[in-house]
Design a protein around this motif. Structure first.
Motif, PDB file in Angstrom:
ATOM      1  N   LYS A  11       0.826  -1.217   0.000  1.00 53.04           N
ATOM      2  CA  LYS A  11       0.000   0.000   0.000  1.00 53.04           C
ATOM      3  C   LYS A  11       0.857   1.263   0.000  1.00 53.04           C
ATOM      4  CE  LYS A  11      -2.882  -1.223   3.384  1.00 53.04           C
ATOM      5  NZ  LYS A  11      -4.026  -1.192   4.325  1.00 53.04           N
ATOM      6  N   LYS A  12       1.929   1.258   0.775  1.00 52.30           N
ATOM      7  CA  LYS A  12       2.807   2.435   0.811  1.00 52.30           C
ATOM      8  C   LYS A  12       3.459   2.667  -0.545  1.00 52.30           C
ATOM      9  CE  LYS A  12       6.650   4.612   3.268  1.00 52.30           C
ATOM     10  NZ  LYS A  12       7.187   5.157   2.014  1.00 52.30           N
ATOM     11  N   VAL A  15       0.811   4.058  -2.918  1.00 51.43           N
ATOM     12  CA  VAL A  15       0.513   5.467  -2.656  1.00 51.43           C
ATOM     13  C   VAL A  15       1.608   6.359  -3.226  1.00 51.43           C
ATOM     14  CG1 VAL A  15       0.328   7.225  -0.846  1.00 51.43           C
ATOM     15  CG2 VAL A  15      -0.919   5.082  -0.619  1.00 51.43           C
ATOM     16  N   ILE A  56      -6.590   1.388  -0.153  1.00 51.00           N
ATOM     17  CA  ILE A  56      -5.890   2.579   0.340  1.00 51.00           C
ATOM     18  C   ILE A  56      -6.862   3.517   1.038  1.00 51.00           C
ATOM     19  CG2 ILE A  56      -4.797   4.726  -0.465  1.00 51.00           C
ATOM     20  CD1 ILE A  56      -3.333   2.992  -2.576  1.00 51.00           C
ATOM     21  N   TYR A  96      -3.831  10.765   7.064  1.00 58.06           N
ATOM     22  CA  TYR A  96      -3.872   9.955   5.844  1.00 58.06           C
ATOM     23  C   TYR A  96      -3.969  10.840   4.599  1.00 58.06           C
ATOM     24  CZ  TYR A  96      -4.557   5.701   8.609  1.00 58.06           C
ATOM     25  OH  TYR A  96      -4.391   4.644   9.473  1.00 58.06           O
ATOM     26  N   GLU A  99      -2.863   9.277   1.199  1.00 57.67           N
ATOM     27  CA  GLU A  99      -3.825   8.275   0.746  1.00 57.67           C
ATOM     28  C   GLU A  99      -5.096   8.933   0.210  1.00 57.67           C
ATOM     29  OE1 GLU A  99      -1.270   6.239   3.864  1.00 57.67           O
ATOM     30  OE2 GLU A  99      -2.141   8.224   3.555  1.00 57.67           O
TER      31      GLU A  99
END
Length: 198
Positions: A11-12, A15, A56, A96, A99
């Protein structure tokens, strides 16, 4: 690499890549290389880029929904409840911010099914938020001359606009920004607001 670490790493990486080069032009191969995992590991958790983009934002949706429920269930007076919810949604949105920024730029690329799921989840949050305002209107502390849908949209337009101007490196902390935006909203929501304009 532990299972949770694989998910977080993917996910990181997604992003970062979606933010710098766009969702449409980022390949799965680029994501797994940046995350340091295999395609098989990624596909164990995310069936596609579509699933990954949804995940995300889903993480933030879930967090904010759980926090709202906790605040409401704490039994605080209405005005304290709404203040706490407003501050929380602003602070978590800032936490966030990358995201959220990536998601709102690319949400139109999600499948119809995923877009409907996002709309359903956001509508549920907005409805719960609106119910707090409704309670305050019944108690006579919040204005009732403006439709609740407009009041809710007014607040969340400020929240969704954060990514256009807020920087964690700026002079104001997330706590101060959250308090300022909340104060402005609650002042406009006060039952005394129309009287002050006359």
């Amino acid at each position: 690499m532990k299972n949770s670490s694989v998910q977080d790493s993917v996910k990181k990486a997604a992003v970062d890549l979606f933010a710098t080069q766009g969702y449409a032009t980022t390949s799965v191969q680029q994501i797994v290389e940046a995350a340091g995992v295999t395609k098989g590991a990624m596909y164990h958790y995310f069936r596609s880029k579509d699933d990954l983009l949804f995940a995300i934002y889903e993480q933030l949706l879930t967090l904010q929904g759980e926090r709202l429920s906790q605040i409401v269930d704490s039994g605080l007076p209405t005005q304290e409840t709404l203040r706490a919810v407003c501050v929380d949604v602003i602070e978590t949105s800032i936490d966030y911010l990358p995201e959220g920024t990536v998601f709102f730029r690319s949400v139109h690329m999600l499948s119809d099914e995923r877009q409907e799921e996002v709309k359903r989840r956001r509508r549920k949050y907005h409805d719960d938020f609106s119910s707090i305002i409704e309670r305050g209107q019944r108690e006579g502390v919040y204005r009732a001359d403006v439709p609740r849908a407009v009041l809710v949209a007014h607040f969340f337009s400020d929240v969704h606009y954060l990514s256009h101007w807020y920087s964690p490196a700026g002079p104001e902390s997330k706590g101060k920004i959250a308090a300022q935006i909340t104060d402005l909203f609650l002042d406009s929501l006060s039952a005394d607001a129309p009287a002050r304009r006359r």
